[in-house]
Write a protein that holds these residues in place. Structure first.
Motif, mmCIF file in Angstrom:
data_model
loop_
_atom_site.group_PDB
_atom_site.id
_atom_site.type_symbol
_atom_site.label_atom_id
_atom_site.label_comp_id
_atom_site.label_asym_id
_atom_site.label_seq_id
_atom_site.Cartn_x
_atom_site.Cartn_y
_atom_site.Cartn_z
ATOM 1 N N UNK A 4 0.833 -1.216 0.000
ATOM 2 C CA UNK A 4 0.000 0.000 0.000
ATOM 3 C C UNK A 4 0.866 1.264 0.000
ATOM 4 N N UNK A 5 2.036 1.207 0.585
ATOM 5 C CA UNK A 5 2.918 2.375 0.586
ATOM 6 C C UNK A 5 3.498 2.632 -0.808
ATOM 7 N N UNK A 6 3.738 1.549 -1.531
ATOM 8 C CA UNK A 6 4.233 1.710 -2.910
ATOM 9 C C UNK A 6 3.122 2.285 -3.796
ATOM 10 N N UNK A 7 1.896 1.816 -3.578
ATOM 11 C CA UNK A 7 0.762 2.345 -4.345
ATOM 12 C C UNK A 7 0.598 3.839 -4.032
ATOM 13 N N UNK A 23 10.362 -5.177 -4.497
ATOM 14 C CA UNK A 23 9.267 -5.567 -3.598
ATOM 15 C C UNK A 23 7.956 -5.730 -4.372
ATOM 16 N N UNK A 24 7.715 -4.798 -5.286
ATOM 17 C CA UNK A 24 6.488 -4.883 -6.091
ATOM 18 C C UNK A 24 6.499 -6.161 -6.937
ATOM 19 N N UNK A 25 7.634 -6.437 -7.591
ATOM 20 C CA UNK A 25 7.719 -7.639 -8.428
ATOM 21 C C UNK A 25 7.535 -8.900 -7.582
ATOM 22 N N UNK A 26 8.146 -8.907 -6.404
ATOM 23 C CA UNK A 26 8.017 -10.085 -5.528
ATOM 24 C C UNK A 26 6.565 -10.249 -5.090
ATOM 25 N N UNK A 27 5.904 -9.130 -4.797
ATOM 26 C CA UNK A 27 4.490 -9.195 -4.399
ATOM 27 C C UNK A 27 3.647 -9.761 -5.546
ATOM 28 N N UNK A 28 3.981 -9.359 -6.776
ATOM 29 C CA UNK A 28 3.213 -9.828 -7.936
ATOM 30 C C UNK A 28 3.375 -11.339 -8.116
ATOM 31 N N UNK A 29 4.558 -11.846 -7.777
ATOM 32 C CA UNK A 29 4.808 -13.283 -7.959
ATOM 33 C C UNK A 29 4.278 -14.103 -6.778
ATOM 34 N N UNK A 35 -5.263 -9.496 -5.717
ATOM 35 C CA UNK A 35 -5.338 -8.887 -7.050
ATOM 36 C C UNK A 35 -5.605 -7.382 -6.966
ATOM 37 N N UNK A 36 -6.474 -6.961 -6.000
ATOM 38 C CA UNK A 36 -6.874 -5.542 -6.001
ATOM 39 C C UNK A 36 -5.711 -4.608 -5.718
ATOM 40 N N UNK A 37 -4.746 -5.065 -4.927
ATOM 41 C CA UNK A 37 -3.597 -4.180 -4.684
ATOM 42 C C UNK A 37 -2.704 -4.095 -5.924
ATOM 43 N N UNK A 38 -2.506 -5.234 -6.576
ATOM 44 C CA UNK A 38 -1.699 -5.219 -7.801
ATOM 45 C C UNK A 38 -2.391 -4.379 -8.869
#
Ligand code: URA
Ligand code: CA
Length: 444
Positions: A4-7, A23-29, A35-38
């Protein structure tokens, strides 16, 4: 940092650090990430953009969420990527030709989706041909034959796999930063040290303007260079199908006819131009001119077709198709599309022409759809040709169950006619050299 901080940061157009992008890429994997955060992050990126540095860091971070191949071959492993077109079979022509000239081609290809075809579907129309191989077999075949073409596995850039499917349903496909990082994440993971990009421009391309196409090409080259890869790009026209045959087995057949010297034209022209860039990046030729002469000699002497035979055999396929294309899947029904008047064929809406092939069964709308390898069409006329009433413009190949009337209407609807002879666009519009130098069509 929580997602949420990256968003939040991207919502206010802040630049993300390499660590944050990882961190974002790791979260995506991570399947546990909702899904809603991505999706929110993707929309923030779509609306506020990313710098070139951020895009390059994201591509590398996405690649590093899965396997990173580092092919051990004798020479510089090279790959080529096309942003996708119709009748665009350059891979099947140039991969064996480049291998015949000493190149080491580690080619990872995709399946067709929407109006564009995919190399993996084309190759799978060859009886027995295997596109899913263990990495050890893939590399052994590259060492023995000089080339191998396989599908992208699930372990290649899993972050991109998740994000790409979310982009599809959140209207965030059309972001140059997201497209470039998506494509390049898979190319970086594939392990090639030299990557040649064929960025298509025109009615059948992802990008429809020169400005956007150049921006995409520049960005993808910058991403590759950021990760230490040698990059070159050509911008090529997609204002009509590149070859005259559209459909999986039909495109394999056309590639064989090109490799055996029976067919020339735009498909061969673009294949030679891309292949020459690959030989230069691979260190097999001192410059483009020399590379082109090597490719032409290989073509003339039948060495490209010979490599194709060897690659097909190594991948479990029936290499006799190279001498007898009749062994490829054949359509049960052939339906001609006849001209309704006298005029020049002035243009083709190539995206619609691709969708007509898909309607016949050559392509898929959703990833899980089945395809008919024999379906498609052969164009008998190209843009600029004069057509007389009753002449055959195209021959549709299909099964008895295919919606041929609908497909024929779609293909006819894609064609524009004119009393005046249309001016033809250059096929190769621009080139980006490994050092980033750009050359435009009049100087090519
Ligand atoms: N192809 C990809 O792999 N990714 C995109 O975003 C667009 C095309
Ligand atoms: Ca793997």
């Amino acid at each position: 940092m929580a997602l949420i901080d990256l968003i939040f940061a991207k919502k206010f157009s802040r630049e993300l650090t390499a660590a944050q992008l990882r961190e974002f890429a790791a979260a995506a994997a991570d399947p546990a990430t909702p899904d809603y955060q991505l999706a929110a992050m993707l929309m923030a990126i779509r609306l506020n953009g990313m710098t070139e540095r951020e895009t390059a860091e994201l591509a590398l971070a996405m690649a590093q969420t899965g396997d990173m191949l580092s092919p051990e071959v004798d020479g510089v492993p090279v790959d080529k990527h096309s942003t996708g077109g119709v009748g665009d079979t350059t891979t099947l022509v140039l991969v064996p030709l480049v291998a015949a000239c000493g190149g080491k081609v580690v080619k990872m290809s995709g399946r067709g989706l929407g109006h564009t075809g995919g190399t993996i579907d084309k190759l799978e129309s060859i009886p027995g041909f295997r596109t899913e191989l263990p990495e050890t077999d893939f590399l052994r075949i590259v060492r023995e034959v000089g080339c191998c073409v396989v599908g992208q596995t699930g372990e290649l850039a899993p972050a991109d796999k998740r994000l790409y499917s979310l982009r599809d349903v959140t209207s965030t496909v059309d972001s140059i930063a997201l497209i470039a990082s998506s494509i390049m994440s898979k190319k970086l993971a594939g392990g090639a040290r030299g990557i040649v990009l064929d960025v298509k421009l025109g009615s059948g391309a992802l990008m429809k303007t020169m400005e956007d196409t150049l921006a995409l090409a520049r960005l993808m080259c910058a991403i590759g260079r950021h990760s230490g890869r040698q990059m070159a790009a050509l911008i090529t026209g997609m204002d009509e199908p590149l070859g005259s045959q559209v459909g999986n087995a039909l495109e394999v057949e056309e590639a064989i006819r090109v490799l055996s010297g029976q067919v020339t034209g735009p498909l061969l022209t673009v294949s030679l131009a891309l292949g020459a860039q690959m030989l230069v990046l691979g260190g097999n030729a001192p410059d483009e001119q020399a590379a082109r002469m090597m490719l032409e000699a290989a073509l003339r002497e039948g060495r490209g077709l010979d490599r194709f035979r060897r690659m097909i055999a190594a991948q479990g396929g029936d290499a006799r198709v190279c001498d007898n294309p009749g062994l490829l899947p054949q359509a049960a029904v052939k339906t001609p599309l006849l001209a309704r008047g006298d005029a020049y064929l002035a243009g083709i809406n190539t995206e619609s022409a691709g969708l007509a092939a898909q309607a016949l069964g050559a392509g898929r709308m959703r990833k899980e759809d089945a395809i008919d390898p024999s379906a498609g069409y052969i164009l008998r006329k190209r843009v600029g040709d004069y057509v007389r009433e009753g002449e055959v413009i195209a021959v549709l190949h299909h099964s008895a169950a295919a919606p041929v009337q609908k497909a024929a209407d779609m293909l006819r609807g894609a064609l524009a006619f004119s009393a005046q002879k249309p001016s033809k666009q250059a096929l190769i519009r621009a080139r980006i050299a490994p050092d980033g130098k750009e050359t435009y069509e009049n100087d090519l």
